[in-house]
Design an enzyme around this catalytic site. Sequence first.
Site, PDB file in Angstrom:
ATOM      1  N   ARG A 147       0.855  -1.183   0.000  1.00  5.78           N
ATOM      2  CA  ARG A 147       0.000   0.000   0.000  1.00  5.78           C
ATOM      3  C   ARG A 147       0.893   1.236   0.000  1.00  5.78           C
ATOM      4  O   ARG A 147       1.858   1.294   0.774  1.00  5.78           O
ATOM      5  CB  ARG A 147      -0.880  -0.027   1.241  1.00  5.78           C
ATOM      6  CG  ARG A 147      -1.844   1.122   1.321  1.00  5.78           C
ATOM      7  CD  ARG A 147      -2.638   1.067   2.611  1.00  5.78           C
ATOM      8  NE  ARG A 147      -2.175   2.071   3.531  1.00  5.78           N
ATOM      9  CZ  ARG A 147      -2.962   2.718   4.401  1.00  5.78           C
ATOM     10  NH1 ARG A 147      -4.245   2.412   4.474  1.00  5.78           N
ATOM     11  NH2 ARG A 147      -2.472   3.621   5.207  1.00  5.78           N
ATOM     12  N   TYR A 159      -2.506  11.705   7.967  1.00  3.94           N
ATOM     13  CA  TYR A 159      -2.860  10.390   8.459  1.00  3.94           C
ATOM     14  C   TYR A 159      -2.486   9.338   7.412  1.00  3.94           C
ATOM     15  O   TYR A 159      -2.799   9.494   6.240  1.00  3.94           O
ATOM     16  CB  TYR A 159      -4.362  10.354   8.717  1.00  3.94           C
ATOM     17  CG  TYR A 159      -4.826   9.037   9.228  1.00  3.94           C
ATOM     18  CD1 TYR A 159      -4.572   8.673  10.537  1.00  3.94           C
ATOM     19  CD2 TYR A 159      -5.493   8.149   8.408  1.00  3.94           C
ATOM     20  CE1 TYR A 159      -4.983   7.456  11.019  1.00  3.94           C
ATOM     21  CE2 TYR A 159      -5.913   6.926   8.893  1.00  3.94           C
ATOM     22  CZ  TYR A 159      -5.656   6.590  10.193  1.00  3.94           C
ATOM     23  OH  TYR A 159      -6.055   5.379  10.663  1.00  3.94           O
ATOM     24  N   ASP A 221      -5.145   4.088  -0.179  1.00  5.75           N
ATOM     25  CA  ASP A 221      -6.313   4.352   0.671  1.00  5.75           C
ATOM     26  C   ASP A 221      -6.619   5.854   0.638  1.00  5.75           C
ATOM     27  O   ASP A 221      -5.793   6.667   1.060  1.00  5.75           O
ATOM     28  CB  ASP A 221      -5.982   3.911   2.110  1.00  5.75           C
ATOM     29  CG  ASP A 221      -7.190   3.868   3.020  1.00  5.75           C
ATOM     30  OD1 ASP A 221      -8.236   4.422   2.634  1.00  5.75           O
ATOM     31  OD2 ASP A 221      -7.081   3.283   4.116  1.00  5.75           O
ATOM     32  N   HIS A 223      -9.182   7.127   2.206  1.00  6.94           N
ATOM     33  CA  HIS A 223      -9.712   7.387   3.542  1.00  6.94           C
ATOM     34  C   HIS A 223     -10.931   8.295   3.603  1.00  6.94           C
ATOM     35  O   HIS A 223     -10.988   9.233   4.400  1.00  6.94           O
ATOM     36  CB  HIS A 223      -8.593   7.891   4.477  1.00  6.94           C
ATOM     37  CG  HIS A 223      -8.558   7.057   5.692  1.00  6.94           C
ATOM     38  ND1 HIS A 223      -9.366   7.293   6.765  1.00  6.94           N
ATOM     39  CD2 HIS A 223      -7.868   5.940   5.969  1.00  6.94           C
ATOM     40  CE1 HIS A 223      -9.165   6.363   7.650  1.00  6.94           C
ATOM     41  NE2 HIS A 223      -8.271   5.521   7.192  1.00  6.94           N
ATOM     42  N   GLU A 247      -8.943   2.361  -2.138  1.00  8.27           N
ATOM     43  CA  GLU A 247      -9.778   2.062  -0.964  1.00  8.27           C
ATOM     44  C   GLU A 247     -10.503   3.302  -0.445  1.00  8.27           C
ATOM     45  O   GLU A 247      -9.941   4.399  -0.440  1.00  8.27           O
ATOM     46  CB  GLU A 247      -8.843   1.517   0.124  1.00  8.27           C
ATOM     47  CG  GLU A 247      -9.533   1.195   1.419  1.00  8.27           C
ATOM     48  CD  GLU A 247      -8.543   0.763   2.485  1.00  8.27           C
ATOM     49  OE1 GLU A 247      -7.385   0.420   2.137  1.00  8.27           O
ATOM     50  OE2 GLU A 247      -8.917   0.792   3.669  1.00  8.27           O
ATOM     51  N   GLU A 273     -14.203  -0.980   5.812  1.00 10.97           N
ATOM     52  CA  GLU A 273     -13.590  -1.145   7.138  1.00 10.97           C
ATOM     53  C   GLU A 273     -14.436  -0.510   8.235  1.00 10.97           C
ATOM     54  O   GLU A 273     -14.310  -0.890   9.394  1.00 10.97           O
ATOM     55  CB  GLU A 273     -12.142  -0.633   7.158  1.00 10.97           C
ATOM     56  CG  GLU A 273     -12.002   0.860   7.032  1.00 10.97           C
ATOM     57  CD  GLU A 273     -10.546   1.320   7.051  1.00 10.97           C
ATOM     58  OE1 GLU A 273      -9.722   0.713   6.347  1.00 10.97           O
ATOM     59  OE2 GLU A 273     -10.243   2.275   7.755  1.00 10.97           O
ATOM     60  N   ARG A 294     -13.710  -4.906   2.860  1.00 13.32           N
ATOM     61  CA  ARG A 294     -12.656  -4.535   3.814  1.00 13.32           C
ATOM     62  C   ARG A 294     -12.973  -4.871   5.270  1.00 13.32           C
ATOM     63  O   ARG A 294     -12.175  -4.573   6.165  1.00 13.32           O
ATOM     64  CB  ARG A 294     -12.408  -3.022   3.699  1.00 13.32           C
ATOM     65  CG  ARG A 294     -11.707  -2.618   2.447  1.00 13.32           C
ATOM     66  CD  ARG A 294     -10.249  -3.012   2.469  1.00 13.32           C
ATOM     67  NE  ARG A 294      -9.471  -2.194   3.377  1.00 13.32           N
ATOM     68  CZ  ARG A 294      -8.497  -2.646   4.149  1.00 13.32           C
ATOM     69  NH1 ARG A 294      -8.180  -3.919   4.184  1.00 13.32           N
ATOM     70  NH2 ARG A 294      -7.824  -1.824   4.933  1.00 13.32           N
ATOM     71  N   GLU A 350      -4.645  -7.448   4.638  1.00  6.49           N
ATOM     72  CA  GLU A 350      -3.767  -6.377   5.137  1.00  6.49           C
ATOM     73  C   GLU A 350      -2.985  -6.916   6.333  1.00  6.49           C
ATOM     74  O   GLU A 350      -3.551  -7.544   7.229  1.00  6.49           O
ATOM     75  CB  GLU A 350      -4.629  -5.181   5.564  1.00  6.49           C
ATOM     76  CG  GLU A 350      -3.812  -3.999   6.067  1.00  6.49           C
ATOM     77  CD  GLU A 350      -4.706  -2.808   6.462  1.00  6.49           C
ATOM     78  OE1 GLU A 350      -5.927  -3.011   6.658  1.00  6.49           O
ATOM     79  OE2 GLU A 350      -4.176  -1.690   6.573  1.00  6.49           O
ATOM     80  N   TRP A 413     -11.849  11.886   7.469  1.00  8.80           N
ATOM     81  CA  TRP A 413     -10.486  11.400   7.331  1.00  8.80           C
ATOM     82  C   TRP A 413     -10.601   9.909   7.053  1.00  8.80           C
ATOM     83  O   TRP A 413     -10.052   9.094   7.189  1.00  8.80           O
ATOM     84  CB  TRP A 413      -9.618  11.712   8.553  1.00  8.80           C
ATOM     85  CG  TRP A 413     -10.110  11.102   9.808  1.00  8.80           C
ATOM     86  CD1 TRP A 413     -10.960  11.641  10.696  1.00  8.80           C
ATOM     87  CD2 TRP A 413      -9.809   9.787  10.286  1.00  8.80           C
ATOM     88  NE1 TRP A 413     -11.214  10.765  11.699  1.00  8.80           N
ATOM     89  CE2 TRP A 413     -10.517   9.616  11.487  1.00  8.80           C
ATOM     90  CE3 TRP A 413      -8.998   8.761   9.821  1.00  8.80           C
ATOM     91  CZ2 TRP A 413     -10.459   8.442  12.230  1.00  8.80           C
ATOM     92  CZ3 TRP A 413      -8.928   7.592  10.552  1.00  8.80           C
ATOM     93  CH2 TRP A 413      -9.654   7.426  11.750  1.00  8.80           C
TER      94      TRP A 413
HETATM   95  O1  KDG Z   1      -8.744   2.609  13.463  1.00  7.47           O
HETATM   96  C1  KDG Z   1      -8.762   3.093  12.172  1.00  7.47           C
HETATM   97  C2  KDG Z   1      -7.696   2.416  11.369  1.00  7.47           C
HETATM   98  O2  KDG Z   1      -7.731   1.048  11.557  1.00  7.47           O
HETATM   99  C3  KDG Z   1      -7.850   2.680   9.910  1.00  7.47           C
HETATM  100  O3  KDG Z   1      -7.848   4.034   9.687  1.00  7.47           O
HETATM  101  C4  KDG Z   1      -6.784   2.004   9.137  1.00  7.47           C
HETATM  102  O4  KDG Z   1      -7.575   2.852   7.053  1.00  7.47           O
HETATM  103  C5  KDG Z   1      -6.988   1.986   7.670  1.00  7.47           C
HETATM  104  C6  KDG Z   1      -6.473   0.834   6.941  1.00  7.47           C
HETATM  105  O5  KDG Z   1      -6.764   0.752   5.760  1.00  7.47           O
HETATM  106  O6  KDG Z   1      -5.809   0.000   7.533  1.00  7.47           O
HETATM  107 MG    MG Z   2      -8.354   1.963   5.236  1.00  8.38          MG
END
Ligand code: KDG
Ligand code: MG
Length: 413
Positions: A147, A159, A221, A223, A247, A273, A294, A350, A413
């Site tokens: 990634r 982040y 990602d 996000h 992602e 996720e 995810r 992951e 975010w």
């Molecule tokens: O707790 C939040 C994280 O696990 C997340 O932001 C991680 O985006 C993430 C990822 O793809 O692992």
């Molecule tokens: Mg993620």
Amino acid sequence: MHIANAEVLVANPGRNFVTLRLTTDDGFVGLGDATLNGRELAVAAYLREHLTSLLIGLDAHQIEDTWQYLYRGGYWRRGPVTMAAIAAVDTALWDIKAKVAKLPLYQLLGGRSRNGLLAYGHASGVELPELYESIHRNLGQGYRAVRVQTGVPGLGSLYGVAASENASTGGGERRYDYEPARRGAVPLEERWDTRAYLRHVPTVFEAVRNEFGPELPLLHDAHHRLTPIQAAKLGKALEPYDLFWLEDVTPAENQAALRRVREHTTTPLAIGEVFNTLWDYRSLFEEQLIDYVRSAVTHTGGITALRRIFDYAAIYQIKSGVHGPTDVSPVGLAAAIHLGIAIPNFGIQEYMRHSAETHALFRPRYTFADGMLNPSEEPGLGVDYDDEIAQAHPYEAAYLPVNRLLDGTMHDW
Ligand code: KDG
Ligand code: MG
């Protein structure tokens, strides 16, 4: 065989983890992960105050019935806190059943479907030289998929982009652990500018492809930070660099956004996720709007529920891409590995290695070699919990960062 004891364990071996330990009247012990990053104590309280007393005396073999009892019986369904609590119970019961059967857990899920799980690592850099170094480091560790997250000119710390050295991994490695460097009462604030990001990211992927060639699977990602049309633009701009996936391009609540993205790009999409149930995926699956799921075992109601999601996804040729950051504990990761080795539609896992302190606490026996994860062959999940080590690492408040636009507006975010 009945549940005789239910303990909620909270420890911070470098980051916070919430673990449920169930013990049966004939002495079998099962573990489940209930960690919800930045909101850990909400799940601990849900378990302690509302679930543990309900569990005592239940038949530990009745995994499905217990799941339905906790999901339907609670009346207030879904949501990350509820589903993380149910996940912990479910995972602990699978661990117990596999120990009773004297089999590694994956054997109860249908047995092995592949030799190992392709895992992706995390590379990041504020500037290209650091990013290249980070990718090389991943390759040196054996990863066969990476990634890639990048800094954006004009923006400060971001982040997902490692800013500081992490002492526990050693070797001068820079990594971020999804917990801000600054622990404490308030989250770190970051700044965001989507136009600058959209201009910069394709140039980074072009450079990375030129440096590392066409073969290496690359992931990215976003996000949840983009609008549907911005996400479509990014997917299209990244097509020449052949991403394995893009992602969380848009905030997941608006499932219709993915229609717009899909209309414009063939870059594969991964999402989920922050989803908690099958219902969150329904239109994404039926309209074939995504390519990878995810969800983690930990945040989606456990092995029972996530397996159901994968079966539903399989009908639409959608594959797994289970969330595996360091805030999923080794218990949650072990569960994902047992599930991933068994399902027919595995895609990628992951794997962001945990710290040495975390490994000392949980002693996970899954293995990582040549870019592949494999489950432990011992009965159950193959993970323990060391109470003495846990006592030495008490809970510490820690929050994920928040994200504001340059004018101060709160952003995703
Ligand atoms: O707790 C939040 C994280 O696990 C997340 O932001 C991680 O985006 C993430 C990822 O793809 O692992
Ligand atoms: Mg993620």
